[in-house]
Design an enzyme around this catalytic site. Sequence first.
Site, mmCIF file in Angstrom:
data_model
loop_
_atom_site.group_PDB
_atom_site.id
_atom_site.type_symbol
_atom_site.label_atom_id
_atom_site.label_comp_id
_atom_site.label_asym_id
_atom_site.label_seq_id
_atom_site.Cartn_x
_atom_site.Cartn_y
_atom_site.Cartn_z
ATOM 1 C CE LYS A 17 -125.316 -98.237 5.649
ATOM 2 N NZ LYS A 17 -125.360 -99.265 6.779
ATOM 3 N NE ARG A 92 -130.430 -100.564 3.993
ATOM 4 C CZ ARG A 92 -129.928 -99.741 4.479
ATOM 5 N NH1 ARG A 92 -129.707 -98.326 3.992
ATOM 6 N NH2 ARG A 92 -129.648 -99.650 5.794
ATOM 7 N NE ARG A 131 -128.542 -95.547 15.315
ATOM 8 C CZ ARG A 131 -128.449 -95.523 13.870
ATOM 9 N NH1 ARG A 131 -127.489 -94.962 13.266
ATOM 10 N NH2 ARG A 131 -129.057 -96.542 13.340
ATOM 11 N NE ARG A 137 -132.617 -94.891 12.991
ATOM 12 C CZ ARG A 137 -131.811 -95.349 12.105
ATOM 13 N NH1 ARG A 137 -130.638 -94.342 11.731
ATOM 14 N NH2 ARG A 137 -131.711 -96.262 11.278
ATOM 15 N NE ARG A 149 -131.804 -101.226 11.558
ATOM 16 C CZ ARG A 149 -131.356 -100.347 12.315
ATOM 17 N NH1 ARG A 149 -131.698 -100.532 13.638
ATOM 18 N NH2 ARG A 149 -130.472 -99.430 11.952
#
Length: 197
Positions: A17, A92, A131, A137, A149
């Site tokens: 996204k 969401r 990532r 993160r 998640r």
Amino acid sequence: MQKRLNMVLFGPPGAGKGTQSEKIIERYNLTHISTGDLFRKHLGEGTALGLEAQRYMDNGKLVPDEVVIGMVDDKISATTDSNGFIFDGFPRTVPQAEALDKLLTSAGQSISVMISLEVPEEELKQRLRNRAKVSGRADDQDDEKIQTRIEEYRAKTLPVAAYYKTQGKLVMINGVGSIEDIFAGIRQVLDPLNQLA
Ligand code: B4P
């Protein structure tokens, strides 16, 4: 008021996204509202909102609706001059989608389309693990958080696609392939809508 191109970019964690948003903003000159980015900005600035969000984000959980909706309301209200919005990672949950409809209706606007990036679960996990090596993160850092998640997405976020499907606004796009090929699929949906806006 003139109708604008207001879109929701939808998909599971790691679907791309954020990656596709950058290209969409450049081509269509839309105002970007990424709730994930907004929370990370608050966190970086050490605000009360950021610290509240961190408790959820770092564990892969969704931030409570009232916190998210208030933040988006502020951002929409503060935007006076825009060709339209791209909502990235928001809504969401179904209550967030309902709140967004109300906010836009009161501004004489509506969602034009939801584009959903379709990516299989194994590919998502692989992208987020990759990532993790560069993002720093906390929510990318281990398989358990990534799994949480994905489970939050299945339980609370997937029903949002049905919400927009009922309104005849859901378009699914294959999110696997080169970034350019995926963007070509998005352009096919947005170019005609942009001419109408
Ligand atoms: P977000 O910041 O929204 O992020 P995301 O879902 O993790 O990732 P995105 O889909 O944007 O993936 P990206 O392009 O980066 O959310 C983070 C957290 O914030 C949530 O878990 C939640 O706690 C909180 N939150 C945010 N909004 C909320 C809301 N509305 N309500 C409640 N809580 C909320 O891509 C991922 C990786 O894939 C990148 O490394 C990228 O380089 C790679 N990639 C992209 N496209 C690719 C392609 N075509 N092929 C291969 N790799 C690709």
